[in-house]
Each structure stands twice: as structure tokens, then as C-alpha cells.
Design an enzyme around this catalytic site. Structure first.
Site, PDB file in Angstrom:
ATOM      1  N   HIS A 157      25.164  24.687   4.251  1.00 51.61           N
ATOM      2  CA  HIS A 157      24.627  23.414   5.337  1.00 51.61           C
ATOM      3  C   HIS A 157      24.430  24.381   6.957  1.00 51.61           C
ATOM      4  O   HIS A 157      25.310  25.135   7.355  1.00 51.61           O
ATOM      5  CB  HIS A 157      25.981  22.020   5.215  1.00 51.61           C
TER       6      HIS A 157
ATOM      7  N   GLU B 147      25.527  23.617   9.560  1.00 51.66           N
ATOM      8  CA  GLU B 147      27.022  24.534  10.612  1.00 51.66           C
ATOM      9  C   GLU B 147      27.154  25.948  10.099  1.00 51.66           C
ATOM     10  O   GLU B 147      27.522  26.997  10.630  1.00 51.66           O
ATOM     11  CB  GLU B 147      27.774  23.531  10.668  1.00 51.66           C
TER      12      GLU B 147
ATOM     13  N   CYS C 281      30.754  17.859   7.779  1.00 50.69           N
ATOM     14  CA  CYS C 281      31.659  17.411   6.310  1.00 50.69           C
ATOM     15  C   CYS C 281      33.082  18.015   6.035  1.00 50.69           C
ATOM     16  O   CYS C 281      33.274  19.197   6.905  1.00 50.69           O
ATOM     17  CB  CYS C 281      30.532  17.924   5.069  1.00 50.69           C
TER      18      CYS C 281
ATOM     19  N   CYS D  84      31.915  22.155   6.242  1.00 51.93           N
ATOM     20  CA  CYS D  84      32.351  22.754   7.553  1.00 51.93           C
ATOM     21  C   CYS D  84      32.577  22.550   8.716  1.00 51.93           C
ATOM     22  O   CYS D  84      33.081  23.329   9.241  1.00 51.93           O
ATOM     23  CB  CYS D  84      30.464  22.090   8.128  1.00 51.93           C
TER      24      CYS D  84
END
Length: 140
Positions: free
Chosen positions: A37, A39, A67, A70
Site C-alpha cells: 500500500h 503508506e 486502512c 497501514c
């Protein structure tokens, strides 16, 4: 996103002086890595650039509310703050719905959808005891 690396998510990490120290975009589909992801990619980049596993004094800017994965990674990296654009509801509206994970987290292990059980606890604790006694460890 337009290059085909992954979904519509991006993140940067800025140090206390306003300098960008980490950049990331979603690379889940191009790397076959569900943890890639934006991040997480940005945290890895920033930590490499800063030669540190901590992001103290830094700010994480991200295109969407992080999320659960993250958010956990961000908390472990310990930046000063998080700023995000779109919210989790906005992401859900285009098919990125993390609500099921948020609902799973507070459940007892035995009630989660993915079968989870504890085993070999004694062996796990033995390793923890070795860590606790290790004199030359780097605390984190």
C-alpha cells in the site's frame, strides 16, 4: 495508478523541516504484494532515506484515510501526525472497503472469519525470554 502499478493511492512523508523524505504509491497489483500500500511503501522509503526505523517528528500525508494495516505500520513508525484526503467511506464507495477488517479486529480470536489458533506457546515464550535477556539488543 495510470502507470498500472496499483490502485488510486499515494503517500509522502515529510520531516520536521518540511523536506519530503519518503514517497509511495500503491503497488499491490504490479508486485503481487498485498502489503504494498502507498503508506507502507512510503514508510519503507523514508526509513531507508533516514537510516532509521522511526519517523519521529515526521508527518505522513496520504491520499486516503489509512486502512488498518497501514495505520498499524504508521503507529509502529511513530510519526508526529497523519493527514489524509479521502475518507474510508469514500474508498468503500469505489470498491476499497476495509470495514470487514475493522469489524474483525475487536473479535475474540476464535470468532474471526479466518481460522486462527495458538500453538507452540512454550517455544514462542522461550524465544521471548532469550530476547529479554539479550544485552546487545536494539530496543524498538
Amino acid at each position: 495508478m495510470e502507470s498500472g502499478e496499483g490502485g488510486p493511492f499515494g503517500a509522502i512523508i515529510v520531516d520536521k523541516n518540511g523536506k519530503i523524505v519518503g514517497k509511495g504509491n500503491n503497488k499491490v497489483t504490479s508486485t503481487n504484494d498485498p502489503t504494498a500500500h502507498a503508506e507502507v511503501v512510503a514508510i519503507r522509503d523514508a526509513c531507508t532515506n533516514l537510516n532509521s526505523f522511526q519517523l519521529e517528528g515526521c508527518t505522513v500525508y496520504t491520499s486516503c484515510e489509512p486502512c488498518p494495516m497501514c495505520l498499524g505500520a504508521i503507529y509502529w513508525a511513530r510519526p508526529e501526525r497523519i493527514l489524509f484526503a479521502a475518507g474510508r467511506e469514500d474508498a468503500a464507495a469505489i470498491g476499497f472497503d476495509d470495514d470487514f477488517i475493522y469489524k474483525e479486529i475487536p473479535l475474540p480470536v476464535e470468532d474471526r472469519q479466518i481460522t486462527t489458533q495458538q500453538l507452540s506457546r512454550e517455544e514462542g515464550i522461550a524465544v521471548f525470554n532469550l530476547w529479554a535477556e539479550k544485552e546487545d539488543k536494539t530496543e524498538y
